[in-house]
Design an enzyme around this catalytic site. Structure first.
Site, PDB file in Angstrom:
ATOM      1  N   CYS A 336      25.975   8.982  -9.676  1.00  0.00           N
ATOM      2  CA  CYS A 336      26.386  10.272  -9.131  1.00  0.00           C
ATOM      3  C   CYS A 336      27.077  10.096  -7.763  1.00  0.00           C
ATOM      4  O   CYS A 336      28.190   9.587  -7.700  1.00  0.00           O
ATOM      5  CB  CYS A 336      25.196  11.218  -9.048  1.00  0.00           C
ATOM      6  N   HIS A 433      22.166  11.339 -14.586  1.00  0.00           N
ATOM      7  CA  HIS A 433      20.841  11.093 -14.027  1.00  0.00           C
ATOM      8  C   HIS A 433      19.841  10.975 -15.170  1.00  0.00           C
ATOM      9  O   HIS A 433      20.060  11.489 -16.262  1.00  0.00           O
ATOM     10  CB  HIS A 433      20.404  12.249 -13.122  1.00  0.00           C
TER      11      HIS A 433
END
Length: 492
Positions: A336, A433
């Site tokens: 991310c 994630h």
């Protein structure tokens, strides 16, 4: 008419006294007794977020508590989530959705704006549950914040919820912290506290019997138990980044992974499954220390403030360490915000993270990132392109990344590409994630690094929750807790 749900709230004499863990244990215990249990935290402050079934964000601890309660996580379990962006400001998430940013000095003034969402979410959980177990935040003794409080006594008073006050004996001064809380609270708040418990005790609990009697004598509250230190707590996702500096790698394992602790590190529970692998030595590197030269893989984790953390990374000299690591043939993975940092540039034309502008990236991936105000939050099913293994994960990010290295996608989500891989394959990045929780993908990823996997991660978390429930049942007066929770029903 009597309220349907029994309710009890666990508050603490301070932060990190173990409230989240105890709530999880009680959720599992009562769910296994056949009750419909729901966890609830009015306001949380954490950059470790999870995606709820509705697609919005909640604190990771509430997602774990939902798992403990054997139900899916909902945005109503944590209606207000504050995600720190700077030392004085946070992004505000209301019932799962980004509502903007707020400086800490202005939060109390927005109580009237935010509190209706808290009460609405609480009412929704009440309607579907037999028992709601509420977790406070910080300490009710912060009376300077009482006027704007929605996390502790502000909520308990408005909802007329009985409170169990938890003290942490491991940090010392537990008698003073409990008696001091009694002394400092106004009478209307004090009457809501029905009992207390001691957490994190090491040694023979009989040694603290006189202490329990002293607290009972000073406060008039009954003590409901002394809970010993639960050694497996680290096997559950941590919520506070301060916990990371206590985690150190275990030597003599074949695969060495290093993770720099960024100032605004986020979603670091992504790495818990790797940390639990017998073949992996995973080390969190605190500020001021170099990245270890013997690392096989460096993972740049998620960040709540990508540009600020990129500058922080450079201040620590970690960019130099990364370049040396790469020259030695080491591998790099960005997750991310860490993925965004690996590119050639990050543009923030609208000043979403502060002053508008563009910052050079680390240059390990040929991609450019542009931050945009629309925030992506969703659960996803993906396929890891190099291995073909499925990934069940989630996205929480601002911005989009494009460039030549995106042609070599890390994963495909519903057919669309995600992430990027360098031409030599040694640098990879993804917006996903939670990817390492899946045993099949994690095994394939580790195999690509020359290591094996010997862990059924989700099964292990379930087993730890079961042992935590048994731990709570052995050391707390569970029947008294249930009577306190049900007392609210008889008063209605």
């Amino acid at each position: 008419m009597a309220r349907r749900a029994a309710v009890i709230m666990l508050q603490g004499t301070g932060s990190n006294v173990g409230k989240s863990m105890l709530v999880a244990g009680l959720c599992r215990l009562f769910a296994d007794r056949g009750l419909v249990v729901r966890p609830f935290k009015p306001q949380n402050m954490s950059n470790n977020a999870a995606i709820a079934r509705e697609g919005g964000e909640i604190g990771r601890a509430q997602a774990v508590q939902a798992q403990a309660a054997r139900c899916s996580p909902s945005i109503h379990m944590n209606p207000i989530l504050l995600k720190p962006e700077t030392d004085t400001g946070s992004q505000v998430i209301v019932q799962g959705q980004r509502r903007g940013s707020l400086r800490s000095l202005g939060f109390g003034a927005r109580r009237d704006e935010l509190f209706p969402a808290v009460m609405e979410s609480f009412g929704i959980l009440e309607d579907e549950a037999d028992l709601v177990i509420v977790e406070g935040a910080g300490s009710p003794a912060e009376i300077n914040l009482r006027a704007g409080d929605i996390a502790n006594m502000g909520f308990a008073a408005a909802a007329d919820v009985p409170v169990l006050l938890v003290g942490d004996i491991d940090r010392g001064g537990v008698i003073a912290s409990l008696v001091g809380t009694h002394a400092i609270l106004p009478e209307d708040d004090r009457r809501l506290i029905k009992a207390f418990a001691i957490n994190k005790f090491r040694g023979d609990a009989r040694l603290f019997e006189a202490g329990m009697h002293a607290i009972e004598s000073f406060t008039g509250w009954p003590g409901l138990g002394i809970v010993p230190w639960f050694a497996e707590a680290h096997r559950l996702p941590a919520e506070d980044a301060l916990d990371l500096e206590e985690r150190r790698g275990t030597a003599d394992r074949p695969l060495r992974i290093a993770v720099p602790i960024l100032a605004r590190i986020a979603n670091f529970d992504d790495l818990d499954p790797l940390s639990a692998e017998p073949a992996v030595e995973l080390t969190f590197v605190p500020p001021g220390q170099p990245l270890p030269a013997n690392a096989d893989l460096v993972i740049l984790p998620g960040s709540k403030a990508t540009l600020a953390d990129l500058a922080f990374l450079r201040e620590q000299g970690w960019d130099i360490d990364l370049a040396a690591h790469h020259r030695r043939g080491g591998r790099i993975l960005g997750l991310c915000g860490g993925y965004q940092m690996l590119g050639t540039s990050i543009a923030d034309p609208e000043g979403i993270e502060g002053q508008a502008g563009t910052m050079p990236g680390l240059g390990f991936l040929d991609i450019e990132t542009r931050l945009t105000p629309d925030k992506i939050t969703r659960l996803v099913d993906a396929v890891h392109v190099p291995s073909g293994q499925p990934i069940r994960g989630y996205e929480i990010h601002l911005g989009r990344s494009e460039g030549p290295d995106c042609a070599r996608a890390f994963a495909r989500i519903e057919g669309r590409p995600d992430g990027a891989i360098s031409a030599d394959g040694r640098v990879q990045g993804t917006y996903l994630h939670g990817l390492f929780s899946g045993d099949a993908f994690r095994a394939a990823f580790l195999q690509g690094l020359g290591a094996g996997s010997a862990l059924a991660y989700e099964a292990e978390v379930e087993a730890v929750l079961d042992r935590l429930a048994a731990h709570c049942e052995a050391h707390l007066d569970i029947e008294a807790i249930l009577r306190i929770a049900r007392s609210r029903q008889s008063e209605s």
